[in-house]
Motif scaffolding. Structure first.
Motif, PDB file in Angstrom:
ATOM      1  N   HIS A  49       0.818  -1.218   0.000  1.00  0.00           N
ATOM      2  CA  HIS A  49       0.000   0.000   0.000  1.00  0.00           C
ATOM      3  C   HIS A  49       0.850   1.265   0.000  1.00  0.00           C
ATOM      4  N   GLY A  51       4.333   1.402  -0.400  1.00  0.00           N
ATOM      5  CA  GLY A  51       5.546   1.351  -1.205  1.00  0.00           C
ATOM      6  C   GLY A  51       5.347   1.864  -2.619  1.00  0.00           C
ATOM      7  N   ARG A  52       6.420   2.332  -3.194  1.00  0.00           N
ATOM      8  CA  ARG A  52       6.449   2.770  -4.597  1.00  0.00           C
ATOM      9  C   ARG A  52       7.620   2.060  -5.259  1.00  0.00           C
ATOM     10  N   LYS A  56       4.642  -3.181  -9.102  1.00  0.00           N
ATOM     11  CA  LYS A  56       3.703  -3.221  -7.971  1.00  0.00           C
ATOM     12  C   LYS A  56       2.331  -3.704  -8.427  1.00  0.00           C
ATOM     13  N   ARG A  57       1.845  -3.151  -9.526  1.00  0.00           N
ATOM     14  CA  ARG A  57       0.519  -3.530 -10.020  1.00  0.00           C
ATOM     15  C   ARG A  57       0.457  -4.998 -10.436  1.00  0.00           C
ATOM     16  N   SER A 121      -6.249   0.464   1.251  1.00  0.00           N
ATOM     17  CA  SER A 121      -6.530   1.274   0.067  1.00  0.00           C
ATOM     18  C   SER A 121      -7.878   1.977   0.156  1.00  0.00           C
TER      19      SER A 121
END
Length: 227
Positions: A49, A51-52, A56-57, A121
């Motif tokens: 949630h 993290g960047r 990721k997706r 989210s």
């Protein structure tokens, strides 16, 4: 049919040793599996949630897909690893409570992670913005968000526990359904039904239904308090 339900109820009320041994075995294994899975999945869900990072997706999509994997497939994969011909065969884990716990951990891990991530989210984005506006650091935002989402995380853990306590494929394949050792409520229900002896199966089904109902009541109560 009425006599069968009466006998099943009698087994519960009289405290039948085998009924309660099976029930407590199921609860013990499910609690252990949920605990170990939570140690990994809760931090992973939080990291997904906040993290960047690349991919990721796709990781989130893979986790969602893994939630639909049948329990027998998980059981087969773990079986191939811990069987005598597998890489961990020397540990003699097959047909032990430990094997069931390992299989259930892999079963519930994507479920818990996805639920924690999706729960976080759904939080109001203004909560994070307000904290940042007030000068909160990233670590403070993370800590405050986890506290705010505590009911979401607890609900996810309860859902994961409900998933493992009611599964049958992993317990059957990895535990072997051994009496007084690895027999759980779901495997016992399947066995007794196939033998045409419904009393024990129905009594265990009543206990399993009571557990499921209790989990739902607690979850709805937590969600209500969180609203």
């Amino acid at each position: 049919m009425g006599s069968i339900f009466t006998e099943a109820l009698r087994l519960i009320v009289s405290g039948d040793r085998e009924v309660f041994f099976i029930a407590f075995t199921s609860l013990r294994l499910a609690l252990a599996s949920t605990f170990f899975a939570s140690l990994m999945s809760i931090p992973l869900g939080i990291a997904l949630h906040f993290g960047r990072f690349p991919f990721k997706r796709p990781m989130i999509s893979v986790l969602s897909a893994l939630m639909a994997v049948p329990t027998v497939v998980i059981g087969l994969l773990v079986f191939s690893v811990i069987s005598r011909s597998g890489p961990l065969g020397e540990l003699n884990l097959l047909f032990t409570p430990g094997a069931i716990i390992i299989g259930q951990v892999f079963l519930v891990l994507p479920v818990l992670t996805s639920l924690v991530y999706s729960g976080l989210s759904r939080m109001d984005p203004r909560f994070h913005e307000t904290l940042i506006t007030l000068g909160a650091r990233r670590g403070d935002v993370l800590k405050a968000s986890i506290i705010e989402a505590r009911f979401i995380i607890i609900s996810a853990v309860l859902a994961g526990f409900g998933r493992v306590v009611g599964e049958v494929g992993v317990s059957m394949m990895l535990g072997g359904n051994i009496r007084w050792y690895t027999r759980t409520m779901t495997t016992s229900i399947a066995l007794e039904t196939s033998k045409g002896q419904f009393e024990l199966g129905i009594s265990l089904g009543m206990i399993l239904l009571a557990i499921a109902l209790g989990i739902n009541i607690i979850t709805h109560s937590l969600v209500k308090n969180d609203v």
